[in-house]
Design an enzyme around this catalytic site. Sequence first.
Site, PDB file in Angstrom:
ATOM      1  N   LYS A   1       0.824  -1.205   0.000  1.00 12.89           N
ATOM      2  CA  LYS A   1       0.000   0.000   0.000  1.00 12.89           C
ATOM      3  C   LYS A   1       0.863   1.263   0.000  1.00 12.89           C
ATOM      4  CE  LYS A   1      -3.027   0.592   3.416  1.00 12.89           C
ATOM      5  NZ  LYS A   1      -4.188   1.130   4.165  1.00 12.89           N
ATOM      6  N   SER A   2       1.917   1.272   0.820  1.00 12.65           N
ATOM      7  CA  SER A   2       2.791   2.451   0.903  1.00 12.65           C
ATOM      8  C   SER A   2       3.419   2.774  -0.450  1.00 12.65           C
ATOM      9  CB  SER A   2       3.909   2.212   1.923  1.00 12.65           C
ATOM     10  OG  SER A   2       3.396   2.041   3.211  1.00 12.65           O
TER      11      SER A   2
ATOM     12  N   ARG B   1       2.690   6.031  -3.173  1.00 13.79           N
ATOM     13  CA  ARG B   1       3.826   6.865  -3.561  1.00 13.79           C
ATOM     14  C   ARG B   1       4.078   6.809  -5.060  1.00 13.79           C
ATOM     15  NH1 ARG B   1       4.133   5.556   1.620  1.00 13.79           N
ATOM     16  NH2 ARG B   1       5.368   6.768   3.112  1.00 13.79           N
TER      17      ARG B   1
ATOM     18  N   ARG C   1      -9.117  11.673  12.583  1.00 11.15           N
ATOM     19  CA  ARG C   1      -7.672  11.513  12.807  1.00 11.15           C
ATOM     20  C   ARG C   1      -6.936  12.855  12.787  1.00 11.15           C
ATOM     21  NH1 ARG C   1      -5.912   6.434   9.159  1.00 11.15           N
ATOM     22  NH2 ARG C   1      -3.931   6.770  10.219  1.00 11.15           N
TER      23      ARG C   1
ATOM     24  N   GLN D   1       4.654   9.484   7.355  1.00  8.88           N
ATOM     25  CA  GLN D   1       3.702  10.370   6.682  1.00  8.88           C
ATOM     26  C   GLN D   1       4.103  11.834   6.834  1.00  8.88           C
ATOM     27  OE1 GLN D   1      -0.192   9.306   8.102  1.00  8.88           O
ATOM     28  NE2 GLN D   1      -0.149   7.305   7.120  1.00  8.88           N
TER      29      GLN D   1
ATOM     30  N   ASP E   1       1.826  -1.449  11.956  1.00  6.77           N
ATOM     31  CA  ASP E   1       0.555  -2.015  11.497  1.00  6.77           C
ATOM     32  C   ASP E   1       0.411  -3.499  11.817  1.00  6.77           C
ATOM     33  OD1 ASP E   1      -0.492   0.341  10.435  1.00  6.77           O
ATOM     34  OD2 ASP E   1       0.555   0.061   8.539  1.00  6.77           O
TER      35      ASP E   1
ATOM     36  N   LYS F   1      -4.590   5.459  15.116  1.00  5.18           N
ATOM     37  CA  LYS F   1      -4.753   4.811  13.814  1.00  5.18           C
ATOM     38  C   LYS F   1      -6.244   4.825  13.437  1.00  5.18           C
ATOM     39  CE  LYS F   1      -0.611   3.498  12.402  1.00  5.18           C
ATOM     40  NZ  LYS F   1      -0.152   3.732  11.021  1.00  5.18           N
TER      41      LYS F   1
END
Length: 445
Positions: A28-29, A33, A129, A177, A328, A355
Amino acid sequence: MSHSDHTAPLEARLSAALSGTARVPGDKSISHRALILGALAVGETRISGLLEGEDVLNTARAMRALGAQVERTGDCAWSVHGVGVAGFAPPAAPLDFGNSGTGCRLAMGAVAGSPIIATFDGDASLRSRPMRRIVDPLEQMGARVTQSADGGRLPLTLQGARDPLPITYRTPVPSAQIKSAVLLAGLSAPGVTTVIEAEASRDHTELMLQHFGATVVTEPEGPHGRKISLTGQPELRGAPVVVPADPSSAAFPMVAALIVPGSDVVLTEVMTNPLRTGLITTLREMGGLIEESETRGDAGEPMARFRIRGSQLRGVEVPPERAPSMIDEYLVLAVAAAFAEGTTIMRGLHELRVKESDRLEATAAMLRVNGVTVEISGDDLIVEGKGHVPGGGLVATHMDHRIAMSALVMGLAADKPVRVDDTAFIATSFPDFVPMMQRLGAEFG
Protein backbone atom coordinates in the site's frame (compact mmCIF):
# COMPACT_ATOMS: atom_id res chain seq x y z
CA MET A 1 -18.11 8.42 1.08
CA SER A 2 -16.21 5.45 -0.23
CA HIS A 3 -17.70 2.62 1.81
CA SER A 4 -21.05 0.90 1.44
CA ASP A 5 -23.59 1.05 4.25
CA HIS A 6 -23.89 -2.75 4.32
CA THR A 7 -22.09 -4.65 7.06
CA ALA A 8 -20.58 -8.03 6.25
CA PRO A 9 -20.28 -10.22 9.37
CA LEU A 10 -18.17 -13.39 9.10
CA GLU A 11 -17.11 -16.32 11.27
CA ALA A 12 -13.72 -18.08 11.27
CA ARG A 13 -13.57 -21.71 12.42
CA LEU A 14 -10.87 -24.17 13.47
CA SER A 15 -9.13 -25.16 10.23
CA ALA A 16 -7.05 -28.08 9.05
CA ALA A 17 -3.44 -27.38 8.03
CA LEU A 18 -3.12 -24.46 5.60
CA SER A 19 -1.07 -25.08 2.46
CA GLY A 20 -0.32 -23.55 -0.92
CA THR A 21 1.42 -20.61 -2.56
CA ALA A 22 0.03 -17.08 -2.66
CA ARG A 23 1.03 -13.53 -3.57
CA VAL A 24 -0.61 -10.99 -1.32
CA PRO A 25 -1.58 -7.65 -2.89
CA GLY A 26 0.94 -4.96 -3.75
CA ASP A 27 2.34 -2.83 -0.96
CA LYS A 28 0.00 0.00 0.00
CA SER A 29 2.79 2.45 0.90
CA ILE A 30 4.56 1.92 -2.44
CA SER A 31 1.29 2.07 -4.40
CA HIS A 32 0.32 5.50 -2.98
CA ARG A 33 3.83 6.87 -3.56
CA ALA A 34 4.10 5.52 -7.12
CA LEU A 35 0.87 7.31 -8.09
CA ILE A 36 1.80 10.58 -6.37
CA LEU A 37 5.40 10.70 -7.66
CA GLY A 38 4.21 9.62 -11.10
CA ALA A 39 1.84 12.60 -11.02
CA LEU A 40 4.71 14.95 -10.04
CA ALA A 41 7.07 13.58 -12.71
CA VAL A 42 7.40 14.52 -16.36
CA GLY A 43 6.59 11.74 -18.84
CA GLU A 44 5.01 8.33 -18.27
CA THR A 45 5.25 6.13 -15.18
CA ARG A 46 4.17 2.52 -15.70
CA ILE A 47 3.20 0.74 -12.49
CA SER A 48 2.74 -3.04 -12.19
CA GLY A 49 1.41 -4.87 -9.13
CA LEU A 50 -0.48 -1.80 -7.84
CA LEU A 51 -2.73 -2.51 -4.86
CA GLU A 52 -6.27 -1.98 -6.18
CA GLY A 53 -7.89 -1.49 -2.78
CA GLU A 54 -10.16 1.45 -2.06
CA ASP A 55 -7.46 3.55 -0.35
CA VAL A 56 -5.12 3.47 -3.35
CA LEU A 57 -7.94 3.97 -5.87
CA ASN A 58 -8.90 7.14 -3.97
CA THR A 59 -5.31 8.39 -4.37
CA ALA A 60 -5.50 7.60 -8.10
CA ARG A 61 -8.73 9.62 -8.38
CA ALA A 62 -7.16 12.51 -6.47
CA MET A 63 -4.12 12.63 -8.78
CA ARG A 64 -6.49 12.65 -11.76
CA ALA A 65 -8.47 15.51 -10.18
CA LEU A 66 -5.19 17.44 -9.77
CA GLY A 67 -4.46 17.22 -13.50
CA ALA A 68 -2.41 14.04 -13.99
CA GLN A 69 -3.50 11.41 -16.53
CA VAL A 70 -4.03 8.21 -14.55
CA GLU A 71 -5.27 5.11 -16.38
CA ARG A 72 -5.68 1.43 -15.60
CA THR A 73 -4.04 -0.51 -18.43
CA GLY A 74 -4.51 -4.08 -17.14
CA ASP A 75 -4.79 -6.22 -14.02
CA CYS A 76 -2.99 -4.16 -11.32
CA ALA A 77 -1.20 -2.33 -14.18
CA TRP A 78 -1.47 1.46 -14.35
CA SER A 79 -0.05 4.34 -16.39
CA VAL A 80 0.50 7.86 -15.03
CA HIS A 81 1.39 10.88 -17.19
CA GLY A 82 2.55 13.51 -14.73
CA VAL A 83 2.32 17.30 -14.66
CA GLY A 84 5.80 18.00 -13.25
CA VAL A 85 6.83 19.38 -9.85
CA ALA A 86 4.45 22.20 -8.72
CA GLY A 87 2.31 21.55 -11.80
CA PHE A 88 -0.97 20.49 -10.17
CA ALA A 89 -4.19 22.14 -11.36
CA PRO A 90 -6.90 23.24 -8.88
CA PRO A 91 -9.38 20.36 -8.40
CA ALA A 92 -13.02 21.06 -9.25
CA ALA A 93 -14.34 19.30 -6.13
CA PRO A 94 -13.03 18.20 -2.70
CA LEU A 95 -10.49 15.34 -2.83
CA ASP A 96 -12.11 12.38 -1.01
CA PHE A 97 -9.51 9.97 0.41
CA GLY A 98 -12.04 7.64 2.05
CA ASN A 99 -10.24 5.76 4.84
CA SER A 100 -6.68 6.54 3.75
CA GLY A 101 -4.46 8.59 6.05
CA THR A 102 -1.41 7.87 3.88
CA GLY A 103 -2.92 9.02 0.60
CA CYS A 104 -4.42 12.13 2.19
CA ARG A 105 -1.33 13.24 4.10
CA LEU A 106 1.14 12.63 1.26
CA ALA A 107 -1.14 14.45 -1.18
CA MET A 108 -1.27 17.39 1.26
CA GLY A 109 2.52 17.62 1.01
CA ALA A 110 2.42 17.47 -2.78
CA VAL A 111 -0.33 20.12 -2.97
CA ALA A 112 1.47 22.38 -0.45
CA GLY A 113 4.20 22.91 -3.06
CA SER A 114 1.77 23.91 -5.83
CA PRO A 115 0.14 27.39 -6.03
CA ILE A 116 -3.40 25.98 -5.89
CA ILE A 117 -6.24 25.60 -3.37
CA ALA A 118 -7.59 22.09 -2.64
CA THR A 119 -10.01 20.67 -0.07
CA PHE A 120 -9.17 17.32 1.54
CA ASP A 121 -11.88 15.05 2.97
CA GLY A 122 -12.47 11.44 3.94
CA ASP A 123 -14.80 9.05 5.72
CA ALA A 124 -15.86 9.31 9.39
CA SER A 125 -12.75 7.44 10.54
CA LEU A 126 -10.33 9.68 8.60
CA ARG A 127 -12.23 12.80 9.73
CA SER A 128 -11.45 11.84 13.33
CA ARG A 129 -7.67 11.51 12.81
CA PRO A 130 -5.12 14.25 13.66
CA MET A 131 -3.91 16.42 10.78
CA ARG A 132 -2.17 19.29 12.63
CA ARG A 133 1.08 17.35 12.81
CA ILE A 134 1.13 17.30 8.98
CA VAL A 135 -0.08 20.85 8.49
CA ASP A 136 2.33 22.56 10.93
CA PRO A 137 5.52 21.98 8.88
CA LEU A 138 3.67 22.69 5.61
CA GLU A 139 2.63 26.10 6.98
CA GLN A 140 6.28 26.79 7.88
CA MET A 141 7.03 26.18 4.18
CA GLY A 142 4.45 28.75 3.08
CA ALA A 143 1.22 26.76 2.65
CA ARG A 144 -1.91 27.95 4.47
CA VAL A 145 -4.93 26.18 5.90
CA THR A 146 -7.86 28.42 5.04
CA GLN A 147 -10.56 26.21 6.55
CA SER A 148 -10.75 23.03 8.65
CA ALA A 149 -12.93 21.15 11.11
CA ASP A 150 -12.27 21.39 14.86
CA GLY A 151 -8.69 20.66 15.90
CA GLY A 152 -7.35 20.97 12.35
CA ARG A 153 -9.21 17.86 11.21
CA LEU A 154 -10.83 17.06 7.86
CA PRO A 155 -12.52 18.49 5.86
CA LEU A 156 -9.54 20.82 5.43
CA THR A 157 -8.80 23.38 2.72
CA LEU A 158 -5.13 23.95 1.92
CA GLN A 159 -3.69 26.82 -0.09
CA GLY A 160 -0.37 25.74 -1.57
CA ALA A 161 2.66 28.03 -1.46
CA ARG A 162 3.43 30.20 -4.48
CA ASP A 163 7.10 30.37 -3.41
CA PRO A 164 7.70 27.44 -1.02
CA LEU A 165 10.54 27.78 1.50
CA PRO A 166 12.98 24.97 2.27
CA ILE A 167 12.99 24.15 6.00
CA THR A 168 14.78 21.95 8.50
CA TYR A 169 12.12 20.07 10.47
CA ARG A 170 12.34 17.73 13.46
CA THR A 171 9.40 15.32 13.44
CA PRO A 172 7.59 15.25 16.83
CA VAL A 173 6.92 11.49 16.49
CA PRO A 174 8.43 8.84 14.20
CA SER A 175 6.11 9.17 11.21
CA ALA A 176 6.83 8.38 7.57
CA GLN A 177 3.70 10.37 6.68
CA ILE A 178 4.95 13.62 8.25
CA LYS A 179 8.43 13.12 6.75
CA SER A 180 6.99 12.33 3.31
CA ALA A 181 4.65 15.32 3.31
CA VAL A 182 7.57 17.68 4.07
CA LEU A 183 9.81 16.08 1.42
CA LEU A 184 7.07 16.19 -1.23
CA ALA A 185 6.42 19.88 -0.47
CA GLY A 186 10.20 20.42 -0.54
CA LEU A 187 10.33 19.30 -4.18
CA SER A 188 9.00 22.75 -5.13
CA ALA A 189 11.30 24.74 -2.81
CA PRO A 190 14.70 26.11 -3.89
CA GLY A 191 17.62 24.80 -1.85
CA VAL A 192 17.69 21.90 0.60
CA THR A 193 14.74 20.68 2.70
CA THR A 194 15.82 18.57 5.69
CA VAL A 195 13.82 16.27 7.96
CA ILE A 196 15.35 15.02 11.21
CA GLU A 197 13.74 12.06 12.99
CA ALA A 198 14.75 10.64 16.38
CA GLU A 199 13.58 7.15 15.32
CA ALA A 200 13.97 6.01 11.71
CA SER A 201 10.58 5.58 10.01
CA ARG A 202 9.77 3.86 6.68
CA ASP A 203 12.04 5.20 3.94
CA HIS A 204 9.89 4.36 0.89
CA THR A 205 9.52 8.02 -0.10
CA GLU A 206 13.27 8.64 -0.07
CA LEU A 207 13.98 5.49 -2.11
CA MET A 208 11.30 6.28 -4.67
CA LEU A 209 12.29 9.94 -4.96
CA GLN A 210 15.77 8.73 -5.93
CA HIS A 211 14.23 6.25 -8.40
CA PHE A 212 12.47 9.21 -10.08
CA GLY A 213 15.68 11.28 -10.23
CA ALA A 214 15.69 13.45 -7.09
CA THR A 215 18.81 13.93 -4.97
CA VAL A 216 18.17 12.65 -1.43
CA VAL A 217 20.93 12.21 1.16
CA THR A 218 20.30 10.17 4.32
CA GLU A 219 22.67 10.32 7.30
CA PRO A 220 22.48 8.77 10.79
CA GLU A 221 21.31 11.11 13.55
CA GLY A 222 21.77 9.99 17.15
CA PRO A 223 21.40 6.35 18.25
CA HIS A 224 18.28 5.43 16.20
CA GLY A 225 17.53 8.51 14.10
CA ARG A 226 18.08 9.80 10.58
CA LYS A 227 18.63 13.13 8.86
CA ILE A 228 17.17 13.25 5.35
CA SER A 229 18.07 16.10 2.97
CA LEU A 230 16.30 16.71 -0.35
CA THR A 231 17.62 19.07 -3.02
CA GLY A 232 14.60 21.04 -4.26
CA GLN A 233 13.30 21.74 -7.75
CA PRO A 234 14.54 18.55 -9.43
CA GLU A 235 13.19 17.41 -12.77
CA LEU A 236 11.43 14.20 -11.81
CA ARG A 237 11.25 11.75 -14.73
CA GLY A 238 8.59 9.08 -15.13
CA ALA A 239 9.98 5.65 -14.25
CA PRO A 240 8.71 2.04 -14.20
CA VAL A 241 7.69 0.75 -10.76
CA VAL A 242 7.14 -2.90 -9.80
CA VAL A 243 5.17 -2.87 -6.55
CA PRO A 244 6.32 -5.67 -4.20
CA ALA A 245 3.79 -7.61 -2.11
CA ASP A 246 2.77 -5.75 1.06
CA PRO A 247 4.47 -7.12 4.21
CA SER A 248 1.64 -5.67 6.33
CA SER A 249 -0.85 -7.80 4.36
CA ALA A 250 1.50 -10.83 4.27
CA ALA A 251 1.44 -10.69 8.09
CA PHE A 252 -2.05 -12.27 8.18
CA PRO A 253 -1.43 -15.49 6.18
CA MET A 254 2.03 -15.65 7.81
CA VAL A 255 0.65 -15.71 11.37
CA ALA A 256 -2.20 -18.01 10.29
CA ALA A 257 0.34 -20.54 8.94
CA LEU A 258 2.34 -20.36 12.19
CA ILE A 259 -0.65 -20.98 14.52
CA VAL A 260 -2.57 -23.61 12.51
CA PRO A 261 -0.71 -26.89 13.22
CA GLY A 262 0.88 -28.65 10.23
CA SER A 263 0.58 -25.66 7.89
CA ASP A 264 3.07 -25.10 5.05
CA VAL A 265 2.48 -21.86 3.12
CA VAL A 266 4.65 -19.97 0.59
CA LEU A 267 4.27 -16.21 0.07
CA THR A 268 6.02 -14.73 -2.99
CA GLU A 269 7.63 -11.33 -3.75
CA VAL A 270 7.10 -9.94 -0.23
CA MET A 271 8.88 -6.63 0.39
CA THR A 272 11.82 -7.04 2.78
CA ASN A 273 12.76 -3.40 3.33
CA PRO A 274 14.50 -3.57 6.76
CA LEU A 275 12.28 -0.75 8.04
CA ARG A 276 9.21 -2.96 7.46
CA THR A 277 10.36 -6.38 8.70
CA GLY A 278 9.98 -5.97 12.46
CA LEU A 279 7.20 -8.56 12.52
CA ILE A 280 9.28 -11.23 10.75
CA THR A 281 12.17 -10.59 13.17
CA THR A 282 9.79 -10.92 16.13
CA LEU A 283 8.04 -14.08 14.87
CA ARG A 284 11.43 -15.73 14.36
CA GLU A 285 12.41 -14.79 17.93
CA MET A 286 9.19 -16.50 19.05
CA GLY A 287 10.30 -19.70 17.33
CA GLY A 288 8.41 -19.27 14.07
CA LEU A 289 9.67 -21.42 11.17
CA ILE A 290 10.09 -18.80 8.44
CA GLU A 291 12.51 -19.43 5.54
CA GLU A 292 13.52 -16.69 3.10
CA SER A 293 14.76 -17.20 -0.49
CA GLU A 294 14.80 -15.66 -3.99
CA THR A 295 15.67 -12.13 -2.90
CA ARG A 296 15.70 -9.38 -5.55
CA GLY A 297 14.90 -5.69 -5.79
CA ASP A 298 13.05 -3.02 -7.78
CA ALA A 299 12.72 0.79 -7.38
CA GLY A 300 15.11 0.55 -4.45
CA GLU A 301 12.91 -1.95 -2.61
CA PRO A 302 14.08 -5.52 -1.84
CA MET A 303 11.66 -8.48 -1.97
CA ALA A 304 11.81 -12.21 -1.20
CA ARG A 305 9.88 -15.49 -1.13
CA PHE A 306 8.89 -16.83 2.31
CA ARG A 307 7.99 -20.36 3.39
CA ILE A 308 6.09 -20.47 6.70
CA ARG A 309 5.28 -23.63 8.64
CA GLY A 310 3.16 -24.40 11.69
CA SER A 311 5.28 -23.68 14.79
CA GLN A 312 5.34 -23.87 18.58
CA LEU A 313 5.65 -20.21 19.54
CA ARG A 314 6.94 -18.77 22.82
CA GLY A 315 6.41 -15.38 24.46
CA VAL A 316 9.00 -12.62 23.92
CA GLU A 317 9.58 -8.97 24.77
CA VAL A 318 9.36 -6.61 21.78
CA PRO A 319 11.47 -3.43 22.28
CA PRO A 320 9.88 0.00 21.66
CA GLU A 321 12.42 0.98 18.97
CA ARG A 322 11.01 -1.81 16.77
CA ALA A 323 7.57 -0.15 16.69
CA PRO A 324 8.07 2.05 13.59
CA SER A 325 9.06 -1.01 11.51
CA MET A 326 5.90 -2.95 12.41
CA ILE A 327 3.32 -0.43 13.63
CA ASP A 328 0.55 -2.01 11.50
CA GLU A 329 1.46 -5.57 12.52
CA TYR A 330 0.97 -5.46 16.31
CA LEU A 331 -2.68 -6.55 16.02
CA VAL A 332 -1.86 -9.83 14.33
CA LEU A 333 1.30 -10.22 16.46
CA ALA A 334 -0.99 -10.09 19.50
CA VAL A 335 -2.89 -13.04 17.99
CA ALA A 336 0.37 -14.99 17.59
CA ALA A 337 1.23 -14.06 21.20
CA ALA A 338 -2.09 -15.47 22.42
CA PHE A 339 -1.22 -18.88 20.89
CA ALA A 340 2.36 -18.79 22.21
CA GLU A 341 3.49 -20.32 25.50
CA GLY A 342 4.36 -17.58 27.98
CA THR A 343 4.04 -13.81 28.22
CA THR A 344 4.65 -11.43 25.32
CA ILE A 345 5.27 -7.75 26.14
CA MET A 346 4.99 -5.24 23.28
CA ARG A 347 6.43 -1.89 24.37
CA GLY A 348 5.95 1.70 23.19
CA LEU A 349 2.71 1.44 21.18
CA HIS A 350 1.42 5.02 21.62
CA GLU A 351 1.03 5.49 17.84
CA LEU A 352 -1.59 2.70 17.80
CA ARG A 353 -3.97 5.03 19.61
CA VAL A 354 -4.35 7.37 16.60
CA LYS A 355 -4.75 4.81 13.81
CA GLU A 356 -8.07 3.87 12.09
CA SER A 357 -9.37 3.14 15.60
CA ASP A 358 -7.69 3.16 19.02
CA ARG A 359 -5.96 -0.05 17.99
CA LEU A 360 -4.40 -0.65 21.41
CA GLU A 361 -7.78 -0.80 23.17
CA ALA A 362 -9.40 -2.61 20.23
CA THR A 363 -6.67 -5.29 20.20
CA ALA A 364 -7.07 -5.90 23.93
CA ALA A 365 -10.86 -6.13 23.54
CA MET A 366 -10.52 -8.59 20.61
CA LEU A 367 -8.37 -10.90 22.75
CA ARG A 368 -10.41 -10.57 25.97
CA VAL A 369 -13.73 -11.43 24.33
CA ASN A 370 -12.07 -14.65 23.12
CA GLY A 371 -10.76 -15.70 26.53
CA VAL A 372 -7.19 -14.37 26.37
CA THR A 373 -5.63 -12.61 29.38
CA VAL A 374 -4.31 -9.24 28.26
CA GLU A 375 -3.27 -6.01 29.96
CA ILE A 376 -2.49 -2.48 28.78
CA SER A 377 0.13 -0.76 30.92
CA GLY A 378 0.73 2.79 29.69
CA ASP A 379 1.73 2.29 26.04
CA ASP A 380 2.66 -1.38 26.54
CA LEU A 381 0.51 -4.38 25.57
CA ILE A 382 1.00 -7.54 27.65
CA VAL A 383 -0.47 -10.83 26.38
CA GLU A 384 -0.47 -14.00 28.52
CA GLY A 385 -0.03 -16.85 26.05
CA LYS A 386 -1.43 -20.25 27.04
CA GLY A 387 -0.65 -22.15 23.83
CA HIS A 388 -4.32 -22.12 22.82
CA VAL A 389 -7.21 -19.61 22.59
CA PRO A 390 -10.75 -20.47 23.81
CA GLY A 391 -12.45 -18.28 21.15
CA GLY A 392 -16.23 -18.05 20.90
CA GLY A 393 -16.34 -14.24 20.96
CA LEU A 394 -17.88 -11.58 18.74
CA VAL A 395 -15.24 -8.99 17.78
CA ALA A 396 -16.20 -5.34 17.17
CA THR A 397 -14.00 -4.11 14.32
CA HIS A 398 -14.63 -0.34 14.71
CA MET A 399 -14.45 0.07 10.90
CA ASP A 400 -10.81 -1.12 11.05
CA HIS A 401 -9.64 -3.57 8.37
CA ARG A 402 -6.69 -4.89 10.40
CA ILE A 403 -8.82 -5.73 13.45
CA ALA A 404 -11.18 -7.68 11.18
CA MET A 405 -8.37 -9.69 9.55
CA SER A 406 -6.55 -10.31 12.86
CA ALA A 407 -9.73 -11.67 14.47
CA LEU A 408 -10.42 -13.96 11.49
CA VAL A 409 -6.85 -15.33 11.68
CA MET A 410 -7.37 -16.03 15.40
CA GLY A 411 -10.53 -18.00 14.67
CA LEU A 412 -8.67 -20.41 12.36
CA ALA A 413 -6.86 -21.94 15.37
CA ALA A 414 -9.15 -21.09 18.33
CA ASP A 415 -11.11 -23.81 20.19
CA LYS A 416 -14.47 -22.20 19.26
CA PRO A 417 -15.32 -20.07 16.20
CA VAL A 418 -14.54 -16.34 16.30
CA ARG A 419 -17.13 -13.97 14.82
CA VAL A 420 -16.39 -10.55 13.34
CA ASP A 421 -19.16 -7.93 13.23
CA ASP A 422 -18.10 -6.42 9.89
CA THR A 423 -15.55 -7.38 7.22
CA ALA A 424 -16.56 -4.71 4.66
CA PHE A 425 -13.55 -2.53 5.52
CA ILE A 426 -11.06 -5.28 4.62
CA ALA A 427 -11.44 -3.96 1.05
CA THR A 428 -9.41 -0.86 1.98
CA SER A 429 -6.15 -2.83 1.99
CA PHE A 430 -6.74 -6.49 1.02
CA PRO A 431 -9.85 -6.99 -1.16
CA ASP A 432 -8.92 -10.64 -1.87
CA PHE A 433 -8.23 -11.60 1.78
CA VAL A 434 -11.15 -13.99 2.37
CA PRO A 435 -10.96 -15.92 -0.94
CA MET A 436 -7.14 -16.07 -0.81
CA MET A 437 -7.20 -17.49 2.73
CA GLN A 438 -9.93 -19.97 1.69
CA ARG A 439 -7.71 -21.17 -1.18
CA LEU A 440 -5.02 -21.93 1.44
CA GLY A 441 -7.59 -23.93 3.45
CA ALA A 442 -9.10 -21.38 5.87
CA GLU A 443 -12.61 -22.18 7.14
CA PHE A 444 -14.80 -19.07 6.98
CA GLY A 445 -18.57 -18.88 6.95
